[in-house]
Design a protein around this motif. Structure first.
Motif, PDB file in Angstrom:
ATOM      1  N   GLU A  85      17.217  65.007  31.440  1.00  0.00           N
ATOM      2  CA  GLU A  85      15.813  64.895  31.030  1.00  0.00           C
ATOM      3  C   GLU A  85      15.336  66.115  30.267  1.00  0.00           C
ATOM      4  OE1 GLU A  85      13.097  63.531  33.989  1.00  0.00           O
ATOM      5  OE2 GLU A  85      14.555  62.131  34.815  1.00  0.00           O
ATOM      6  N   SER A  86      16.014  67.262  30.442  1.00  0.00           N
ATOM      7  CA  SER A  86      15.565  68.477  29.767  1.00  0.00           C
ATOM      8  C   SER A  86      16.120  68.618  28.358  1.00  0.00           C
ATOM      9  CB  SER A  86      15.958  69.710  30.600  1.00  0.00           C
ATOM     10  OG  SER A  86      17.364  69.788  30.699  1.00  0.00           O
ATOM     11  N   ARG A  87      17.047  67.718  27.981  1.00  0.00           N
ATOM     12  CA  ARG A  87      17.649  67.799  26.643  1.00  0.00           C
ATOM     13  C   ARG A  87      17.542  66.448  25.953  1.00  0.00           C
ATOM     14  NH1 ARG A  87      23.508  69.806  27.389  1.00  0.00           N
ATOM     15  NH2 ARG A  87      23.462  69.606  25.156  1.00  0.00           N
ATOM     16  N   ASN A  88      17.004  66.452  24.743  1.00  0.00           N
ATOM     17  CA  ASN A  88      16.897  65.235  23.957  1.00  0.00           C
ATOM     18  C   ASN A  88      17.696  65.401  22.671  1.00  0.00           C
ATOM     19  OD1 ASN A  88      15.049  63.885  25.693  1.00  0.00           O
ATOM     20  ND2 ASN A  88      13.415  65.188  24.907  1.00  0.00           N
ATOM     21  N   TYR A  89      18.600  64.473  22.409  1.00  0.00           N
ATOM     22  CA  TYR A  89      19.366  64.516  21.164  1.00  0.00           C
ATOM     23  C   TYR A  89      18.462  64.076  20.018  1.00  0.00           C
ATOM     24  CZ  TYR A  89      23.749  65.077  23.705  1.00  0.00           C
ATOM     25  OH  TYR A  89      24.763  65.558  24.490  1.00  0.00           O
ATOM     26  N   ARG A  90      18.419  64.872  18.963  1.00  0.00           N
ATOM     27  CA  ARG A  90      17.664  64.520  17.760  1.00  0.00           C
ATOM     28  C   ARG A  90      18.566  63.831  16.734  1.00  0.00           C
ATOM     29  NH1 ARG A  90      12.561  64.682  19.351  1.00  0.00           N
ATOM     30  NH2 ARG A  90      12.007  66.689  20.204  1.00  0.00           N
ATOM     31  N   SER A  91      19.850  64.162  16.796  1.00  0.00           N
ATOM     32  CA  SER A  91      20.825  63.575  15.881  1.00  0.00           C
ATOM     33  C   SER A  91      22.197  63.652  16.535  1.00  0.00           C
ATOM     34  CB  SER A  91      20.833  64.347  14.558  1.00  0.00           C
ATOM     35  OG  SER A  91      21.858  63.892  13.724  1.00  0.00           O
ATOM     36  N   VAL A  92      22.981  62.586  16.401  1.00  0.00           N
ATOM     37  CA  VAL A  92      24.348  62.570  16.916  1.00  0.00           C
ATOM     38  C   VAL A  92      25.240  62.065  15.787  1.00  0.00           C
ATOM     39  CG1 VAL A  92      25.946  61.625  18.619  1.00  0.00           C
ATOM     40  CG2 VAL A  92      23.596  62.172  19.285  1.00  0.00           C
ATOM     41  N   GLU A  93      26.036  62.971  15.223  1.00  0.00           N
ATOM     42  CA  GLU A  93      26.935  62.593  14.126  1.00  0.00           C
ATOM     43  C   GLU A  93      28.376  62.442  14.592  1.00  0.00           C
ATOM     44  OE1 GLU A  93      26.420  65.253  10.859  1.00  0.00           O
ATOM     45  OE2 GLU A  93      24.368  64.580  10.489  1.00  0.00           O
ATOM     46  N   ASN A  94      28.723  63.015  15.736  1.00  0.00           N
ATOM     47  CA  ASN A  94      30.075  62.864  16.257  1.00  0.00           C
ATOM     48  C   ASN A  94      30.242  61.475  16.839  1.00  0.00           C
ATOM     49  OD1 ASN A  94      31.388  65.515  15.961  1.00  0.00           O
ATOM     50  ND2 ASN A  94      29.627  66.200  17.161  1.00  0.00           N
ATOM     51  N   THR A  95      31.479  61.011  16.817  1.00  0.00           N
ATOM     52  CA  THR A  95      31.770  59.713  17.414  1.00  0.00           C
ATOM     53  C   THR A  95      32.451  59.928  18.756  1.00  0.00           C
ATOM     54  OG1 THR A  95      33.824  59.601  16.162  1.00  0.00           O
ATOM     55  CG2 THR A  95      31.932  58.457  15.238  1.00  0.00           C
ATOM     56  N   TYR A  96      32.201  59.007  19.661  1.00  0.00           N
ATOM     57  CA  TYR A  96      32.727  59.099  21.016  1.00  0.00           C
ATOM     58  C   TYR A  96      33.296  57.750  21.406  1.00  0.00           C
ATOM     59  CZ  TYR A  96      29.965  63.342  21.120  1.00  0.00           C
ATOM     60  OH  TYR A  96      29.450  64.584  20.828  1.00  0.00           O
ATOM     61  N   GLY A  97      34.106  57.772  22.436  1.00  0.00           N
ATOM     62  CA  GLY A  97      34.629  56.521  22.956  1.00  0.00           C
ATOM     63  C   GLY A  97      36.126  56.582  23.174  1.00  0.00           C
ATOM     64  N   LYS A  98      36.667  55.431  23.540  1.00  0.00           N
ATOM     65  CA  LYS A  98      38.097  55.322  23.812  1.00  0.00           C
ATOM     66  C   LYS A  98      38.839  55.073  22.512  1.00  0.00           C
ATOM     67  CE  LYS A  98      37.449  53.659  28.488  1.00  0.00           C
ATOM     68  NZ  LYS A  98      37.754  52.663  29.483  1.00  0.00           N
ATOM     69  N   PHE A  99      40.092  55.512  22.475  1.00  0.00           N
ATOM     70  CA  PHE A  99      40.935  55.270  21.311  1.00  0.00           C
ATOM     71  C   PHE A  99      42.350  54.955  21.754  1.00  0.00           C
ATOM     72  CE2 PHE A  99      41.496  59.767  22.166  1.00  0.00           C
ATOM     73  CZ  PHE A  99      42.862  59.962  21.996  1.00  0.00           C
ATOM     74  N   THR A 100      43.060  54.246  20.897  1.00  0.00           N
ATOM     75  CA  THR A 100      44.478  53.940  21.091  1.00  0.00           C
ATOM     76  C   THR A 100      45.128  53.893  19.722  1.00  0.00           C
ATOM     77  OG1 THR A 100      44.066  52.620  23.066  1.00  0.00           O
ATOM     78  CG2 THR A 100      46.159  52.265  21.969  1.00  0.00           C
ATOM     79  N   ARG A 101      46.252  54.596  19.587  1.00  0.00           N
ATOM     80  CA  ARG A 101      47.049  54.559  18.357  1.00  0.00           C
ATOM     81  C   ARG A 101      48.495  54.323  18.771  1.00  0.00           C
ATOM     82  NH1 ARG A 101      44.706  56.996  13.637  1.00  0.00           N
ATOM     83  NH2 ARG A 101      46.423  55.889  12.648  1.00  0.00           N
ATOM     84  N   SER A 102      49.199  53.468  18.030  1.00  0.00           N
ATOM     85  CA  SER A 102      50.589  53.148  18.344  1.00  0.00           C
ATOM     86  C   SER A 102      51.469  53.315  17.119  1.00  0.00           C
ATOM     87  CB  SER A 102      50.710  51.706  18.851  1.00  0.00           C
ATOM     88  OG  SER A 102      50.024  51.554  20.067  1.00  0.00           O
ATOM     89  N   PHE A 103      52.728  53.701  17.376  1.00  0.00           N
ATOM     90  CA  PHE A 103      53.715  53.899  16.329  1.00  0.00           C
ATOM     91  C   PHE A 103      55.035  53.315  16.792  1.00  0.00           C
ATOM     92  CE2 PHE A 103      50.634  57.266  16.181  1.00  0.00           C
ATOM     93  CZ  PHE A 103      50.309  57.367  14.842  1.00  0.00           C
ATOM     94  N   TYR A 104      55.697  52.561  15.927  1.00  0.00           N
ATOM     95  CA  TYR A 104      57.042  52.082  16.227  1.00  0.00           C
ATOM     96  C   TYR A 104      58.012  53.136  15.737  1.00  0.00           C
ATOM     97  CZ  TYR A 104      55.315  47.561  17.618  1.00  0.00           C
ATOM     98  OH  TYR A 104      54.675  46.554  18.291  1.00  0.00           O
TER      99      TYR A 104
END
Length: 142
Positions: A85-104
């Motif tokens: 509650e003490s911090r409010n984001y004014r802008s968020v340019e970074n991306t977040y979340g889960k990722f998966t990359r695969s290579f044969y």
């Protein structure tokens, strides 16, 4: 290992695979986070392949590396800080979340000697090559 050449114009070829990847990585499915897809460099030398993931802000504990039937899969999650509650984001340019990359991986690698290191936001995976095995054989005619 299937490699795609680097394109300095940042053009991604339109393929069915790219369309499906974009669809399932889209933030439509998770409104609180944007899709995070780390950038990857693949370097080949005479001795090995090196796969470098740019994953700043991802803790080593949040990364998993699996090898199954020649398919190397790296997955993880870049988590956003808890909202307070003490911090409010004014802008968020970074991306977040889960990722998966695969290579044969090609057949001429040494699976037992694959190594990984996570330093300063870069995950490096070293995949050593083996000498090609001679699978030719002379067959005697009886």
């Amino acid at each position: 290992m299937a490699l795609v050449r680097y394109n300095h114009n940042n053009y991604t070829p339109v393929t069915f695979s790219n369309i499906v990847d974009k669809f399932f990585n889209d933030s439509f499915f998770s409104p609180e986070t944007s899709a995070f897809t780390p950038k990857v460099d693949v370097i080949e030398s005479k001795e090995n392949f090196e796969i470098r993931f740019s994953i700043p802000g991802v803790d080593k504990a949040d990364i998993e590396i699996n090898l199954d039937k020649g398919k190397l899969t790296i997955s993880g999650e870049r988590k956003m800080e808890e909202k307070t509650e003490s911090r409010n984001y004014r802008s968020v340019e970074n991306t977040y979340g889960k990722f998966t990359r695969s290579f044969y991986l090609p057949e001429n690698i040494n699976e037992e000697k694959i190594e990984a290191a996570h330093v300063n936001g870069i995950l490096s995976i070293i995949v050593p090559k083996e000498e090609p095995k001679d699978t030719s054989k002379n067959i005697e005619i009886k």
